[in-house]
Write a protein that holds these residues in place. Structure first.
Motif, mmCIF file in Angstrom:
data_model
loop_
_atom_site.group_PDB
_atom_site.id
_atom_site.type_symbol
_atom_site.label_atom_id
_atom_site.label_comp_id
_atom_site.label_asym_id
_atom_site.label_seq_id
_atom_site.Cartn_x
_atom_site.Cartn_y
_atom_site.Cartn_z
ATOM 1 N N MET A 1 -9.410 -6.399 1.934
ATOM 2 C CA MET A 1 -8.234 -6.854 1.939
ATOM 3 C C MET A 1 -8.015 -8.304 1.200
ATOM 4 O O MET A 1 -6.988 -8.693 0.868
ATOM 5 C CB MET A 1 -7.820 -7.280 3.395
ATOM 6 C CG MET A 1 -6.395 -7.578 3.810
ATOM 7 S SD MET A 1 -5.223 -6.502 3.068
ATOM 8 C CE MET A 1 -5.253 -5.231 4.149
ATOM 9 N N ALA A 2 -8.997 -8.940 0.961
ATOM 10 C CA ALA A 2 -9.030 -10.155 0.229
ATOM 11 C C ALA A 2 -8.829 -10.048 -1.201
ATOM 12 O O ALA A 2 -8.001 -10.455 -1.777
ATOM 13 C CB ALA A 2 -10.458 -10.989 0.668
ATOM 14 N N TYR A 3 -9.153 -8.890 -1.563
ATOM 15 C CA TYR A 3 -8.973 -8.623 -3.112
ATOM 16 C C TYR A 3 -7.565 -8.030 -3.320
ATOM 17 O O TYR A 3 -6.908 -8.209 -4.010
ATOM 18 C CB TYR A 3 -10.046 -7.577 -3.257
ATOM 19 C CG TYR A 3 -9.683 -6.468 -4.637
ATOM 20 C CD1 TYR A 3 -9.642 -7.177 -5.878
ATOM 21 C CD2 TYR A 3 -9.332 -5.073 -4.543
ATOM 22 C CE1 TYR A 3 -9.223 -6.306 -6.925
ATOM 23 C CE2 TYR A 3 -9.092 -4.277 -5.678
ATOM 24 C CZ TYR A 3 -8.891 -4.964 -6.731
ATOM 25 O OH TYR A 3 -8.660 -4.259 -7.730
ATOM 26 N N LYS A 4 -7.096 -7.153 -1.977
ATOM 27 C CA LYS A 4 -5.732 -6.643 -2.171
ATOM 28 C C LYS A 4 -4.783 -8.030 -2.282
ATOM 29 O O LYS A 4 -3.920 -7.847 -3.034
ATOM 30 C CB LYS A 4 -5.442 -5.859 -1.052
ATOM 31 C CG LYS A 4 -6.158 -4.302 -1.057
ATOM 32 C CD LYS A 4 -5.856 -3.612 0.246
ATOM 33 C CE LYS A 4 -6.817 -2.548 0.433
ATOM 34 N NZ LYS A 4 -6.450 -1.706 1.603
ATOM 35 N N ASN A 5 -4.963 -8.925 -1.465
ATOM 36 C CA ASN A 5 -4.103 -9.969 -1.177
ATOM 37 C C ASN A 5 -4.196 -11.049 -2.750
ATOM 38 O O ASN A 5 -3.070 -11.407 -2.870
ATOM 39 C CB ASN A 5 -4.545 -10.825 0.053
ATOM 40 C CG ASN A 5 -4.193 -10.225 1.319
ATOM 41 O OD1 ASN A 5 -3.227 -9.584 1.286
ATOM 42 N ND2 ASN A 5 -4.776 -10.629 2.077
ATOM 43 N N LEU A 6 -5.484 -10.890 -3.339
ATOM 44 C CA LEU A 6 -5.342 -11.535 -4.528
ATOM 45 C C LEU A 6 -4.545 -10.933 -5.317
ATOM 46 O O LEU A 6 -3.802 -11.485 -6.518
ATOM 47 C CB LEU A 6 -6.854 -11.702 -4.823
ATOM 48 C CG LEU A 6 -6.990 -12.778 -6.216
ATOM 49 C CD1 LEU A 6 -6.804 -14.177 -5.584
ATOM 50 C CD2 LEU A 6 -8.651 -12.755 -6.619
ATOM 51 N N LEU B 1 -1.825 -9.351 -5.013
ATOM 52 C CA LEU B 1 -0.607 -9.665 -4.652
ATOM 53 C C LEU B 1 0.005 -11.101 -5.430
ATOM 54 O O LEU B 1 1.168 -11.291 -5.630
ATOM 55 C CB LEU B 1 -0.220 -9.481 -3.102
ATOM 56 C CG LEU B 1 -0.479 -8.549 -2.376
ATOM 57 C CD1 LEU B 1 -0.086 -8.463 -1.041
ATOM 58 C CD2 LEU B 1 0.241 -7.067 -3.083
ATOM 59 N N GLU B 2 -1.041 -11.961 -5.592
ATOM 60 C CA GLU B 2 -0.920 -13.094 -5.992
ATOM 61 C C GLU B 2 -0.821 -13.275 -7.647
ATOM 62 O O GLU B 2 -0.502 -14.417 -8.156
ATOM 63 C CB GLU B 2 -1.961 -14.116 -5.595
ATOM 64 C CG GLU B 2 -1.682 -14.329 -3.998
ATOM 65 C CD GLU B 2 -3.075 -15.100 -3.511
ATOM 66 O OE1 GLU B 2 -3.767 -15.750 -4.382
ATOM 67 O OE2 GLU B 2 -3.284 -15.397 -2.358
ATOM 68 N N ALA C 1 -2.744 -1.781 -3.789
ATOM 69 C CA ALA C 1 -1.884 -2.627 -2.735
ATOM 70 C C ALA C 1 -1.416 -1.488 -1.766
ATOM 71 O O ALA C 1 -0.195 -1.683 -1.445
ATOM 72 C CB ALA C 1 -1.125 -3.226 -3.416
ATOM 73 N N LYS D 1 3.979 -7.008 -5.475
ATOM 74 C CA LYS D 1 4.246 -8.429 -4.648
ATOM 75 C C LYS D 1 4.117 -7.986 -3.066
ATOM 76 O O LYS D 1 4.226 -8.827 -2.400
ATOM 77 C CB LYS D 1 5.461 -8.671 -4.487
ATOM 78 C CG LYS D 1 5.819 -9.035 -6.128
ATOM 79 C CD LYS D 1 4.912 -10.233 -6.363
ATOM 80 C CE LYS D 1 4.982 -10.729 -7.949
ATOM 81 N NZ LYS D 1 4.169 -11.482 -8.388
ATOM 82 N N GLU D 2 3.805 -6.494 -2.732
ATOM 83 C CA GLU D 2 3.460 -6.126 -1.212
ATOM 84 C C GLU D 2 2.733 -4.841 -0.866
ATOM 85 O O GLU D 2 2.525 -4.025 -1.891
ATOM 86 C CB GLU D 2 4.987 -6.096 -0.626
ATOM 87 C CG GLU D 2 5.854 -5.018 -1.068
ATOM 88 C CD GLU D 2 7.018 -4.743 -0.333
ATOM 89 O OE1 GLU D 2 7.192 -4.950 0.834
ATOM 90 O OE2 GLU D 2 7.920 -4.536 -1.038
ATOM 91 N N ILE D 3 1.934 -4.918 -0.092
ATOM 92 C CA ILE D 3 1.105 -3.828 0.442
ATOM 93 C C ILE D 3 2.079 -2.798 1.139
ATOM 94 O O ILE D 3 2.731 -3.359 2.011
ATOM 95 C CB ILE D 3 -0.130 -4.238 1.381
ATOM 96 C CG1 ILE D 3 -0.797 -5.171 0.522
ATOM 97 C CG2 ILE D 3 -0.633 -3.173 2.127
ATOM 98 C CD1 ILE D 3 -2.090 -5.681 1.230
#
Length: 292
Positions: A187-192, A194-195, A179, A268-270
């Motif tokens: 980025m889609a993987y990084k955001n996932l 975070l979830e 992250a 929870k955050e990049i």
């Protein structure tokens, strides 16, 4: 850290005071050469290369590492006796990743300079023993005579301190650095990541090479196949090729293989890699108990 740790992340971590590692498992020889050379331009600090020993063109990777005067190599997924003496003969420090006391001692016997003991909380490929980091570290420490690095489930300064109290001389952190803007993954993987919540990952495909994955459609397909008591060949056919690249690098969150550790549940955050290093060290120091 396959498809995550290229020259941008490795150099950023090294510049911040850590030891950045290039993940050679996702790199063809010419790609590794490019990343090493770019990393050299981006940092004057030490950095290393992680090399899975099962890599098909490993002789080419090792020759590039030697020719480019890389000083540190972390090996994994194979017998450390194969390359340790050759690398050390060229003045390279070698650490080897293990998942058990048995393999830690074999690595020490092979002449490595340090052992990375990785609990099965870790993301990506893992040991079959399913021993947790908190259990593994003190057991390895009791038997080992060389430096011990803890890995698996560590993403904070408090986690680092806990590992050190249990006997580690240092820590290796992977998932937290996914992250980051510098990670080469999609980025889609990084955001996932975070979830991700508790229970979002599972260790599976143990008949092939145990791997901890985020639960997505591909994971559900694997789970469904297991209900039919599949053969090894059936598992291989389902896995196919380039699935990790499809997921982590290309951002296919349905059909891709999405590797991450259990610790993703607290990410929870990049943040920039340098900020993460600074945060971990500050929390580590602030969490230390004063001497009585």
């Amino acid at each position: 850290m396959v498809w995550n740790s290229g020259w941008k992340l490795a150099s950023a971590v090294s510049n911040a005071g850590g030891l950045g590692l290039l993940g050679a498992g996702s790199m063809y020889p010419d790609v590794l050469l490019e990343h090493i050379q770019k990393c050299k331009k981006a940092t004057d600090k030490p950095f290393g290369v992680n090399v899975p020993l099962l890599y098909s063109d490993i002789d080419k990777l090792m020759q590039i590492i030697i020719d480019e005067d890389v000083q540190i190599v972390f090996t994994s997924a194979g017998n450390p006796k194969t390359w340790t003496s050759h690398l050390k003969g060229h003045g390279i420090k070698v650490a080897h990743v293990v998942s058990s006391v048995k393999f830690a001692l074999k690595a020490q016997e092979a002449g490595v300079d340090a052992v990375v003991a990785e609990g099965f909380e870790a993301g990506g490929h893992n040991g079959r023993e399913e021993t947790t980091t908190f259990t593994l570290i003190p057991m390895v420490k009791e038997k080992l005579e060389i430096p011990l690095i803890a890995a698996g489930g560590i993403a904070t300064g408090k986690g680092m301190l806990a590992a050190m109290i249990l006997g580690a001389d240092g820590v290796q952190i992977g998932s937290r650095f996914v992250a980051t803007p510098e990670a080469s993954s999609h980025m889609a993987y990084k955001n996932l990541v975070l979830e991700a919540q508790e229970g979002a990952t599972e260790l599976t495909l143990k008949e092939l090479a145990p791997v901890r994955l985020l639960k997505n459609k591909f994971y559900e397909d694997v789970k469904e196949l297991y209900r039919k008591n599949p053969s090894k060949d059936e598992l291989v056919n389902l896995l196919g090729k380039r699935r990790a690249k499809k997921g982590m690098f290309e951002g296919d969150l349905e059909e891709g293989e999405l590797e991450i550790g259990q610790i993703a549940g607290i990410i929870k955050e990049i943040k920039p890699a340098a900020a993460i290093v600074e945060e971990i060290i500050a929390e580590y120091k602030n969490s230390m108990l004063p001497e009585l």
